[in-house]
Design an enzyme around this catalytic site. Structure first.
Site, PDB file in Angstrom:
ATOM      1  N   TRP A   1       3.900  -2.808  -0.723  1.00  0.00           N
ATOM      2  CA  TRP A   1       4.331  -1.455  -0.363  1.00  0.00           C
ATOM      3  C   TRP A   1       3.891  -1.056   1.039  1.00  0.00           C
ATOM      4  O   TRP A   1       2.778  -1.367   1.458  1.00  0.00           O
ATOM      5  CB  TRP A   1       3.723  -0.480  -1.367  1.00  0.00           C
ATOM      6  CG  TRP A   1       3.813   0.957  -0.975  1.00  0.00           C
ATOM      7  CD1 TRP A   1       2.875   1.688  -0.287  1.00  0.00           C
ATOM      8  CD2 TRP A   1       4.892   1.862  -1.238  1.00  0.00           C
ATOM      9  NE1 TRP A   1       3.303   2.983  -0.115  1.00  0.00           N
ATOM     10  CE2 TRP A   1       4.539   3.116  -0.687  1.00  0.00           C
ATOM     11  CE3 TRP A   1       6.127   1.733  -1.890  1.00  0.00           C
ATOM     12  CZ2 TRP A   1       5.378   4.235  -0.777  1.00  0.00           C
ATOM     13  CZ3 TRP A   1       6.958   2.853  -1.964  1.00  0.00           C
ATOM     14  CH2 TRP A   1       6.575   4.081  -1.408  1.00  0.00           C
ATOM     15  N   MET A   2       4.732  -0.289   1.759  1.00  0.00           N
ATOM     16  CA  MET A   2       4.383   0.290   3.065  1.00  0.00           C
ATOM     17  C   MET A   2       4.793   1.753   3.083  1.00  0.00           C
ATOM     18  O   MET A   2       5.904   2.083   2.681  1.00  0.00           O
ATOM     19  CB  MET A   2       5.138  -0.464   4.158  1.00  0.00           C
ATOM     20  CG  MET A   2       5.145   0.209   5.527  1.00  0.00           C
ATOM     21  SD  MET A   2       6.295  -0.605   6.699  1.00  0.00           S
ATOM     22  CE  MET A   2       5.263  -1.856   7.413  1.00  0.00           C
ATOM     23  N   ASN A   3       3.877   2.655   3.547  1.00  0.00           N
ATOM     24  CA  ASN A   3       4.339   3.992   3.979  1.00  0.00           C
ATOM     25  C   ASN A   3       3.825   4.293   5.365  1.00  0.00           C
ATOM     26  O   ASN A   3       3.837   3.375   6.204  1.00  0.00           O
ATOM     27  CB  ASN A   3       4.148   5.088   2.914  1.00  0.00           C
ATOM     28  CG  ASN A   3       2.753   5.414   2.462  1.00  0.00           C
ATOM     29  OD1 ASN A   3       2.161   4.690   1.696  1.00  0.00           O
ATOM     30  ND2 ASN A   3       2.221   6.539   2.893  1.00  0.00           N
ATOM     31  N   ASP A   4       3.428   5.486   5.677  1.00  0.00           N
ATOM     32  CA  ASP A   4       3.218   5.975   7.052  1.00  0.00           C
ATOM     33  C   ASP A   4       2.717   4.977   8.109  1.00  0.00           C
ATOM     34  O   ASP A   4       1.781   4.224   7.853  1.00  0.00           O
ATOM     35  CB  ASP A   4       2.125   7.058   7.066  1.00  0.00           C
ATOM     36  CG  ASP A   4       2.267   8.080   5.989  1.00  0.00           C
ATOM     37  OD1 ASP A   4       3.257   8.041   5.255  1.00  0.00           O
ATOM     38  OD2 ASP A   4       1.367   8.916   5.867  1.00  0.00           O
TER      39      ASP A   4
ATOM     40  N   GLN B   1       0.120   2.487   6.043  1.00  0.00           N
ATOM     41  CA  GLN B   1      -0.324   2.685   4.676  1.00  0.00           C
ATOM     42  C   GLN B   1       0.262   1.544   3.851  1.00  0.00           C
ATOM     43  O   GLN B   1       1.483   1.293   3.889  1.00  0.00           O
ATOM     44  CB  GLN B   1       0.169   4.041   4.157  1.00  0.00           C
ATOM     45  CG  GLN B   1      -0.517   5.215   4.829  1.00  0.00           C
ATOM     46  CD  GLN B   1      -1.941   5.396   4.312  1.00  0.00           C
ATOM     47  OE1 GLN B   1      -2.156   5.977   3.271  1.00  0.00           O
ATOM     48  NE2 GLN B   1      -2.913   4.885   5.048  1.00  0.00           N
TER      49      GLN B   1
ATOM     50  N   PHE C   1      -6.534   6.663   3.643  1.00  0.00           N
ATOM     51  CA  PHE C   1      -5.287   7.373   3.932  1.00  0.00           C
ATOM     52  C   PHE C   1      -4.980   7.378   5.434  1.00  0.00           C
ATOM     53  O   PHE C   1      -5.732   6.859   6.242  1.00  0.00           O
ATOM     54  CB  PHE C   1      -5.379   8.805   3.377  1.00  0.00           C
ATOM     55  CG  PHE C   1      -4.984   8.911   1.918  1.00  0.00           C
ATOM     56  CD1 PHE C   1      -4.962   7.807   1.076  1.00  0.00           C
ATOM     57  CD2 PHE C   1      -4.631  10.146   1.367  1.00  0.00           C
ATOM     58  CE1 PHE C   1      -4.593   7.916  -0.270  1.00  0.00           C
ATOM     59  CE2 PHE C   1      -4.265  10.266   0.037  1.00  0.00           C
ATOM     60  CZ  PHE C   1      -4.240   9.152  -0.789  1.00  0.00           C
ATOM     61  N   SER C   2      -3.897   8.059   5.791  1.00  0.00           N
ATOM     62  CA  SER C   2      -3.352   7.967   7.155  1.00  0.00           C
ATOM     63  C   SER C   2      -4.296   8.471   8.231  1.00  0.00           C
ATOM     64  O   SER C   2      -5.170   9.300   7.981  1.00  0.00           O
ATOM     65  CB  SER C   2      -2.048   8.740   7.234  1.00  0.00           C
ATOM     66  OG  SER C   2      -1.052   8.013   6.573  1.00  0.00           O
TER      67      SER C   2
ATOM     68  N   ASP D   1      -5.117  13.008   7.414  1.00  0.00           N
ATOM     69  CA  ASP D   1      -4.277  12.420   8.472  1.00  0.00           C
ATOM     70  C   ASP D   1      -4.720  12.829   9.882  1.00  0.00           C
ATOM     71  O   ASP D   1      -3.941  13.410  10.656  1.00  0.00           O
ATOM     72  CB  ASP D   1      -2.783  12.769   8.258  1.00  0.00           C
ATOM     73  CG  ASP D   1      -2.323  12.547   6.830  1.00  0.00           C
ATOM     74  OD1 ASP D   1      -2.956  11.740   6.128  1.00  0.00           O
ATOM     75  OD2 ASP D   1      -1.346  13.192   6.404  1.00  0.00           O
TER      76      ASP D   1
ATOM     77  N   GLU E   1       1.593  17.281   6.642  1.00  0.00           N
ATOM     78  CA  GLU E   1       1.031  15.938   6.694  1.00  0.00           C
ATOM     79  C   GLU E   1       1.252  15.347   8.084  1.00  0.00           C
ATOM     80  O   GLU E   1       2.166  15.727   8.808  1.00  0.00           O
ATOM     81  CB  GLU E   1       1.698  15.060   5.623  1.00  0.00           C
ATOM     82  CG  GLU E   1       1.510  15.632   4.226  1.00  0.00           C
ATOM     83  CD  GLU E   1       1.907  14.680   3.106  1.00  0.00           C
ATOM     84  OE1 GLU E   1       1.108  14.488   2.184  1.00  0.00           O
ATOM     85  OE2 GLU E   1       3.028  14.151   3.155  1.00  0.00           O
TER      86      GLU E   1
HETATM   87  C1  FRU Z   1       2.248  11.064   4.081  1.00  0.00           C
HETATM   88  C2  FRU Z   1       1.013  10.881   3.198  1.00  0.00           C
HETATM   89  C3  FRU Z   1      -0.222  11.302   3.951  1.00  0.00           C
HETATM   90  C4  FRU Z   1      -1.302  10.507   3.284  1.00  0.00           C
HETATM   91  C5  FRU Z   1      -0.596   9.217   2.954  1.00  0.00           C
HETATM   92  C6  FRU Z   1      -1.077   8.559   1.700  1.00  0.00           C
HETATM   93  O1  FRU Z   1       3.310  10.279   3.729  1.00  0.00           O
HETATM   94  O2  FRU Z   1       1.177  11.618   2.008  1.00  0.00           O
HETATM   95  O3  FRU Z   1      -0.445  12.680   3.984  1.00  0.00           O
HETATM   96  O4  FRU Z   1      -2.414  10.290   4.101  1.00  0.00           O
HETATM   97  O5  FRU Z   1       0.772   9.526   2.850  1.00  0.00           O
HETATM   98  O6  FRU Z   1      -0.516   7.298   1.554  1.00  0.00           O
END
Ligand code: FRU
Length: 498
Positions: A24-27, A43, A86-87, A172, A225
């Site tokens: 998985w990948m996010n921010d 992330q 987290f971010s 963040d 965020e």
């Molecule tokens: C934004 C968020 C951030 C948080 C991160 C967690 O997409 O919700 O606020 O740090 O993703 O993965």
């Protein structure tokens, strides 16, 4: 436990956008230049194709287009970040690479796997201590490979948060320096449940003092965020991603949005004076953007090319990976509006130009020379003698992604309904169309980037952008056109991107 990479299904993997090698990948996180290389962290949950205890994945690049995957930089392994790293952001300090991130702890989860927790909970002097806590932390590297968490973490603890800010929504950190001082913007939520950004300042990057905050009331969402603050063309820009921002006409149609405020930031008082505001991208899949300054002094932004609360087939159909980043976009301001252009070094990856100058399209037009699903398509057109013009991308027998320019209604729309893998929002049913208002009596310029399962559209040299994912069963690669009346194509150019 590592995911079995043999189970990776590559059918929707991009050719020129950053994705995780698995999981998985996010921010985007820690986007910065260190030791003559761009570093982009993200992330990451390596063990599944859905969100889990966050790690920081790590990739480096010389040109922001081709990325090399590195070892995971940060893992949730300390008492103050044990449920998630987290971010956050990154910067060069002297000869070192400093990463600021949010340590996330969730005592719900801890209760499950820490049998002693209950005892500690009873011993706490704060019986109503929140279950979730978020604090700001630092990790430092000398080589851009190995990152060590600072012994004095957290650098901003729950005690240093204004009283009306929820301790569980304080995250963040974006850190930058200005005239011998460090500044930090942190996203947060008040106990009144409105979004806000808090500004802190520091002389050494370790001891921080609260400076001020920006808050715009309930129309601007419940939590802000991923803030980012920077100078651009003589102004200050504050980017953030508000969750649940109230819709305004055909703007902020996603459940969670991304916006820019343009104005002046006063470094002494921490007060941000707003001159203009805008939604950053009017597609479906664009969130949590972060910027950095390049070696050529350009401000470049990358966003997560996905969205929360959406059911993507990559997870549902077990593809072994989920999540990607947008192309890097070069930012500038014209007349109070932020303009986004594809970062110019993408041009080094464009091949096999096909072009056609000045011709008219009336009803259907198809030309296999313009087919493809990993390409850039630049079109200059005018609709003086037409009322509607549309382009279908990723077209197969039964599936297509349709972009329509409707002169009479001054609208450009993107419709992603016609797919056998519809991308369903978990919160709003039948949500397949995005539209924007734009004057189509004037000539229009489009730059469209297709990459297997994604599209990024830059309109009128980046005045507007639309970003979206699209998954089809047939994996069609036709690009076809339709005009009501005669649309004049001044120029059409296509390059493959490898
Ligand atoms: C934004 C968020 C951030 C948080 C991160 C967690 O997409 O919700 O606020 O740090 O993703 O993965």
């Amino acid at each position: 436990m590592v995911m079995n990479t043999k189970s990776m299904n590559t059918s929707y993997r991009h050719n020129y956008h950053l994705m995780p090698s698995q999981g998985w990948m996010n921010d985007p996180n820690g986007f910065s230049l260190f030791n003559q290389e761009y570093h982009l962290f993200y992330q990451h949950y390596p063990y599944a194709t859905e969100w889990g205890p966050m790690h920081w994945g790590h990739a480096t690049s010389k040109d922001l287009i081709r990325w090399n995957h590195k070892a995971i930089a940060l893992k949730p392994d300390q008492p103050y970040d044990r449920n998630g790293v987290f971010s956050g952001s990154g910067m060069t300090v002297g000869n070192e690479h400093w990463l600021y991130y949010t340590g996330h702890t969730d005592t719900h989860l801890n209760q499950l796997y820490d049998e002693h927790y209950q005892k500690k909970q009873h011993a706490t002097p704060f019986p109503d201590e929140p279950l979730i806590r978020q604090v700001q932390c630092l990790a430092i590297s000398k080589d851009g490979v190995n990152y060590e968490k600072f012994h004095g973490n957290p650098v901003i603890s729950s005690e240093e948060i204004p009283e009306d800010i929820r301790l569980e929504d304080f995250r963040d950190p974006k850190v930058w320096s200005h005239e011998q001082s460090f500044y930090m913007a942190v996203g947060a939520k008040t106990i009144g449940l409105t979004g806000t950004v808090l500004f802190y300042t520091s002389k050494n990057g370790v001891n921080w003092n609260y400076l001020n905050r920006l808050e715009l009331g309930p129309d601007y969402g419940t939590v802000w965020e991923c803030p980012d603050l920077f100078e651009l063309d003589g102004k200050h820009v504050l980017l953030f991603s508000p969750q649940d921002k109230v819709r305004k006409g055909n703007q902020f149609e996603n459940v969670h949005s991304t916006m820019a405020l343009i104005g002046e930031f006063d470094y002494n008082t921490g007060y941000f004076t707003i001159e203009t505001e805008q939604e950053l991208d009017q597609g479906f899949d664009f969130y949590a953007p972060q910027t950095t300054l390049t070696a050529e002094n350009k401000r470049v932004m990358i966003a997560w090319m996905n969205m929360w609360d959406i059911n993507y087939p990559l997870h549902a159909h077990d593809h072994g990976w989920n999540g990607s980043m947008t192309l890097p976009r070069e930012l500038s301001i014209t007349d109070g509006r932020m303009i986004q252009k594809p970062y110019h070094l993408i041009e080094n990856h464009q091949r096999h130009l096909v072009e056609k100058q000045r011709f008219f399209i009336k009803e259907h037009y198809r030309n296999p020379a313009f087919y493809g699903n990993s390409q850039r398509l630049d079109i200059r057109l005018n609709m003086q003698y037409s009322s509607q013009f549309s382009i279908s991308f990723f077209k197969g027998k039964n599936e297509k992604l349709i972009l329509t320019l409707d002169k009479q209604h001054h609208q450009i729309t993107l419709n992603r309904k016609q797919s056998q893998y519809p991308i369903e929002s978990l919160v709003s049913k039948n949500d397949f169309i995005r539209s924007m208002t734009i004057d189509l009596t004037k000539p229009v310029q489009l730059s469209v980037f297709l990459d297997v399962s994604s599209i990024e559209i830059f309109i009128n040299q980046g005045e507007h952008t639309i970003t979206s994912l699209f998954f089809t069963k047939e994996q069609g690669n036709e690009v076809t056109f339709y005009s009501e009346g005669e649309t004049c194509i001044e120029e059409m150019k296509k390059w493959e991107i490898m």
